[in-house]
Design an enzyme around this catalytic site. Structure first.
Site, PDB file in Angstrom:
ATOM      1  N   ARG A   4      27.084  30.910  32.369  1.00 29.73           N
ATOM      2  CA  ARG A   4      26.740  31.919  32.721  1.00 29.73           C
ATOM      3  C   ARG A   4      27.995  32.332  33.697  1.00 29.73           C
ATOM      4  NH1 ARG A   4      24.538  32.430  28.943  1.00 29.73           N
ATOM      5  NH2 ARG A   4      23.375  34.042  28.529  1.00 29.73           N
ATOM      6  N   SER A  60      19.777  41.209  30.551  1.00 30.25           N
ATOM      7  CA  SER A  60      18.561  40.231  31.423  1.00 30.25           C
ATOM      8  C   SER A  60      18.980  40.193  32.850  1.00 30.25           C
ATOM      9  CB  SER A  60      18.587  39.151  31.090  1.00 30.25           C
ATOM     10  OG  SER A  60      17.716  38.882  29.871  1.00 30.25           O
ATOM     11  N   GLU A  87      22.092  38.548  37.146  1.00 33.59           N
ATOM     12  CA  GLU A  87      23.180  38.125  36.480  1.00 33.59           C
ATOM     13  C   GLU A  87      24.311  39.209  36.864  1.00 33.59           C
ATOM     14  OE1 GLU A  87      21.895  36.703  32.706  1.00 33.59           O
ATOM     15  OE2 GLU A  87      23.448  38.232  32.121  1.00 33.59           O
TER      16      GLU A  87
HETATM   17  C1  LIG Z   1      21.223  45.007  26.438  1.00 34.12           C
HETATM   18  C2  LIG Z   1      21.998  44.584  27.019  1.00 34.12           C
HETATM   19  C3  LIG Z   1      22.027  43.207  26.174  1.00 34.12           C
HETATM   20  C4  LIG Z   1      22.015  42.175  26.906  1.00 34.12           C
HETATM   21  N1  LIG Z   1      22.927  40.560  26.445  1.00 34.12           N
HETATM   22  C5  LIG Z   1      23.219  39.942  26.961  1.00 34.12           C
HETATM   23  C6  LIG Z   1      23.111  38.937  26.199  1.00 34.12           C
HETATM   24  O1  LIG Z   1      22.425  38.331  24.970  1.00 34.12           O
HETATM   25  N2  LIG Z   1      23.871  37.983  26.884  1.00 34.12           N
HETATM   26  C7  LIG Z   1      25.004  37.512  27.812  1.00 34.12           C
HETATM   27  O2  LIG Z   1      25.368  36.510  28.388  1.00 34.12           O
HETATM   28  N3  LIG Z   1      25.139  39.293  28.792  1.00 34.12           N
HETATM   29  C8  LIG Z   1      24.234  40.192  28.145  1.00 34.12           C
HETATM   30  N4  LIG Z   1      24.040  41.227  28.313  1.00 34.12           N
HETATM   31  C9  LIG Z   1      25.183  41.668  29.287  1.00 34.12           C
HETATM   32  C10 LIG Z   1      26.350  42.344  28.986  1.00 34.12           C
HETATM   33  O3  LIG Z   1      26.121  43.049  28.109  1.00 34.12           O
HETATM   34  C11 LIG Z   1      27.681  41.218  28.766  1.00 34.12           C
HETATM   35  O4  LIG Z   1      28.038  40.422  30.035  1.00 34.12           O
HETATM   36  C12 LIG Z   1      28.953  42.043  28.912  1.00 34.12           C
HETATM   37  O5  LIG Z   1      30.233  40.510  28.193  1.00 34.12           O
HETATM   38  C13 LIG Z   1      29.855  42.382  29.634  1.00 34.12           C
HETATM   39  O6  LIG Z   1      30.734  43.526  29.615  1.00 34.12           O
HETATM   40  P1  LIG Z   1      31.163  44.579  29.392  1.00 34.12           P
HETATM   41  O7  LIG Z   1      32.533  44.927  29.092  1.00 34.12           O
HETATM   42  O8  LIG Z   1      30.200  45.353  29.684  1.00 34.12           O
HETATM   43  O9  LIG Z   1      31.560  44.372  31.259  1.00 34.12           O
HETATM   44  P2  LIG Z   1      31.614  45.450  32.411  1.00 34.12           P
HETATM   45  O10 LIG Z   1      30.415  45.402  33.259  1.00 34.12           O
HETATM   46  O11 LIG Z   1      32.106  46.200  32.588  1.00 34.12           O
HETATM   47  O12 LIG Z   1      31.894  44.055  33.482  1.00 34.12           O
HETATM   48  C14 LIG Z   1      31.204  43.045  34.057  1.00 34.12           C
HETATM   49  C15 LIG Z   1      32.109  42.228  34.397  1.00 34.12           C
HETATM   50  O13 LIG Z   1      33.229  41.772  34.439  1.00 34.12           O
HETATM   51  C16 LIG Z   1      34.542  42.219  34.645  1.00 34.12           C
HETATM   52  N5  LIG Z   1      35.406  42.283  33.524  1.00 34.12           N
HETATM   53  C17 LIG Z   1      35.279  43.428  32.960  1.00 34.12           C
HETATM   54  N6  LIG Z   1      36.054  43.461  32.307  1.00 34.12           N
HETATM   55  C18 LIG Z   1      37.170  43.021  32.731  1.00 34.12           C
HETATM   56  C19 LIG Z   1      38.272  42.835  32.631  1.00 34.12           C
HETATM   57  N7  LIG Z   1      38.511  42.611  31.569  1.00 34.12           N
HETATM   58  N8  LIG Z   1      39.168  41.639  33.229  1.00 34.12           N
HETATM   59  C20 LIG Z   1      38.464  40.848  34.063  1.00 34.12           C
HETATM   60  N9  LIG Z   1      37.034  41.074  34.768  1.00 34.12           N
HETATM   61  C21 LIG Z   1      36.374  41.976  33.816  1.00 34.12           C
HETATM   62  C22 LIG Z   1      34.346  43.236  35.989  1.00 34.12           C
HETATM   63  O14 LIG Z   1      35.251  43.570  36.494  1.00 34.12           O
HETATM   64  C23 LIG Z   1      32.670  42.625  36.063  1.00 34.12           C
HETATM   65  O15 LIG Z   1      33.221  41.646  37.254  1.00 34.12           O
HETATM   66  C24 LIG Z   1      23.461  42.164  28.072  1.00 34.12           C
HETATM   67  C25 LIG Z   1      23.417  43.566  28.812  1.00 34.12           C
HETATM   68  C26 LIG Z   1      22.771  44.731  27.947  1.00 34.12           C
HETATM   69  C27 LIG Z   1      22.687  46.309  28.334  1.00 34.12           C
END
Ligand SMILES: Cc1cc2nc3c(=O)[nH]c(=O)nc-3n(C[C@H](O)[C@H](O)[C@H](O)COP(=O)(O)OP(=O)(O)OC[C@H]3O[C@@H](n4cnc5c(N)ncnc54)[C@H](O)[C@@H]3O)c2cc1C
Length: 385
Positions: free
Chosen positions: A198, A279, A378
């Site tokens: 992570r 999570s 997380e």
């Molecule tokens: C129901 C659910 C299930 C999930 N299951 C998992 C799982 O199984 N495994 C897991 O690892 N995660 C899981 N997650 C967490 C999440 O989905 C992941 O971490 C996902 O990759 C976040 O991406 P996002 O585009 O939504 O980022 P955001 O939530 O918008 O941002 C998260 C972070 O990444 C940064 N960021 C986003 N895009 C960029 C970019 N283009 N450049 C630089 N920084 C950036 C943001 O600034 C922030 O710091 C889950 C979440 C939910 C709601």
């Protein structure tokens, strides 16, 4: 850098609707960037006005404060230009669907040994799970266990997204970024990214330095699914024709999706348990002596743990929480634990960030008191001091 359309700077945009927790106040300034020029322009705007800048993807791993964000929120919506035909090596069976915007590159090594690998460069604003579905449909192995995870491509390297025994670090070749310090484009290799559990440089040593513009993944054409996780293996044994039958990428994706849905780990608007950030706590990595301590304290021989290396083990945060009394469905006011997944803190309707932080702190304190382990969240906290 492509296109020259100037940015549209909006003010007072509510951030709650851009998050899966559906919590958070407004952004003072908000820009949606659909190409690399707009990303650069937004960065220059923030810099000229001396504003903090937050990069928003799909909002599935963030908790935004009730006060919102007093700087500029830059929403990454790059879908960009498509598809370069392969000049050699493996070829995709057909062009990607319109919704997935990829640049397709051959990835054969000099001796040809890599000829079944295909590298796909995907723009940061594409939906992650659409890409997974695309790969599975085209018999491309490497990310099938990461089915159903919300968010966008650009978020995947940030916390080295992982699930069911697979992590994106296993397939990421390189990450194309805008360096906010120099203003230059940078192509970071897999090893430059410093991936761990992570974690990566993007959420640790180089936090806030890079904006991810696209990610190149290397997939194996015709490769076998990775089935290492007990739940997935057992599910597939039950549905497949029995031991010895070949499991496909499609079956693996379906299995993962079914398992995730049962835990509300796939977002669905009719499932209130999925109004979460996934999570909420990382599984803590501790010295292996800690397992013996807990075992003694709990008077049990069965403290679940996974070996990390000869000194370290990973203990499931969910087990610690449950052992401290925080079981599925535990609630306090508008927040609570999902009734399907201990680790997911959910917004039960109109929850504030303050309530959620209070709930998080309560759990952390109890687990710390009971086991001497500090559970680390997380999600990324946005707009908090
Ligand atoms: C129901 C659910 C299930 C999930 N299951 C998992 C799982 O199984 N495994 C897991 O690892 N995660 C899981 N997650 C967490 C999440 O989905 C992941 O971490 C996902 O990759 C976040 O991406 P996002 O585009 O939504 O980022 P955001 O939530 O918008 O941002 C998260 C972070 O990444 C940064 N960021 C986003 N895009 C960029 C970019 N283009 N450049 C630089 N920084 C950036 C943001 O600034 C922030 O710091 C889950 C979440 C939910 C709601």
């Amino acid at each position: 850098m492509n296109s020259t359309k100037t940015i549209d700077v909006r003010t007072g945009v509510s951030l709650a609707e851009f998050t899966t927790l559906n919590i958070g106040g407004p952004a003072r300034f908000f820009v949606r960037a659909e190409n690399e020029s707009q990303v650069s322009e937004a960065v220059a705007f923030a810099s000229a006005k001396e504003l903090d800048l937050f990069v928003l993807g799909g909002g599935s791993n963030i908790l935004v404060s009730d006060a919102g964000f007093s700087g500029l929120v830059l929403q990454i919506a790059l879908k960009g230009v498509i598809s370069e035909p392969a000049a050699g090596g493996a070829r995709l069976p057909s062009e990607p669907p319109v919704s997935i915007d990829v640049r397709h590159q051959p990835s054969a090594s000099a001796d040809g040994s890599d000829r079944d690998n295909i590298s796909l460069s995907v723009q940061a604003g594409e939906e992650w799970d659409e890409f997974v579905a695309y790969c599975v449909d085209h018999d491309l192995a490497g990310i099938e266990c990461l089915s159903g995870i919300p968010g966008l491509i650009g978020g995947t390297p940030v916390q080295n997204v992982g699930a069911y025994g697979q992590e994106v670090s296993e397939t990421i070749v390189s990450v194309r970024c805008l360096d906010r310090i120099t203003g230059d484009l940078a192509e970071l290799t897999n090893s430059d990214c410093g991936f761990g559990y992570r974690t990566s440089i993007f959420n640790s040593t180089m936090r806030e330095r890079y904006i991810v513009l696209s990610v190149t993944y290397r997939l194996q054409l015709g490769g076998e699914p990775k089935i290492v996780y007990k739940d997935v293996r057992e599910y597939l044994e039950n549905v497949s024709a029995g031991a010895g039958s070949v499991v496909t990428l499609r079956q693996t994706r379906d299995a993962v999706l079914q398992i995730r849905r049962a835990k509300s780990m796939v977002i669905h608007r009719n499932d209130p348990n999925s109004r979460s950030a996934g999570s909420f706590f990382k599984n803590p990595i501790v010295n292996k002596e800690k397992v013996a301590d807990i075992s003694l304290k709990m008077n049990t021989a069965t403290v679940p743990h996974f070996i990390v290396d000869e000194n370290l083990v990973k203990i499931p945060a969910a087990w610690l929480m449950e052992s401290s009394g925080y079981k599925k469905g535990y609630t306090t006011g508008n927040v609570g634990l999902s009734t399907n997944h201990t680790l997911a803190i959910i917004n039960r309707g109109n929850a504030s960030a303050l309530e959620l932080v209070g709930f998080m702190t309560e759990i952390q304190s109890k687990v710390e008191t009971d086991f001497g382990i500090d559970l680390k969240p997380e999600p990324v906290f946005v707009g908090f001091d």
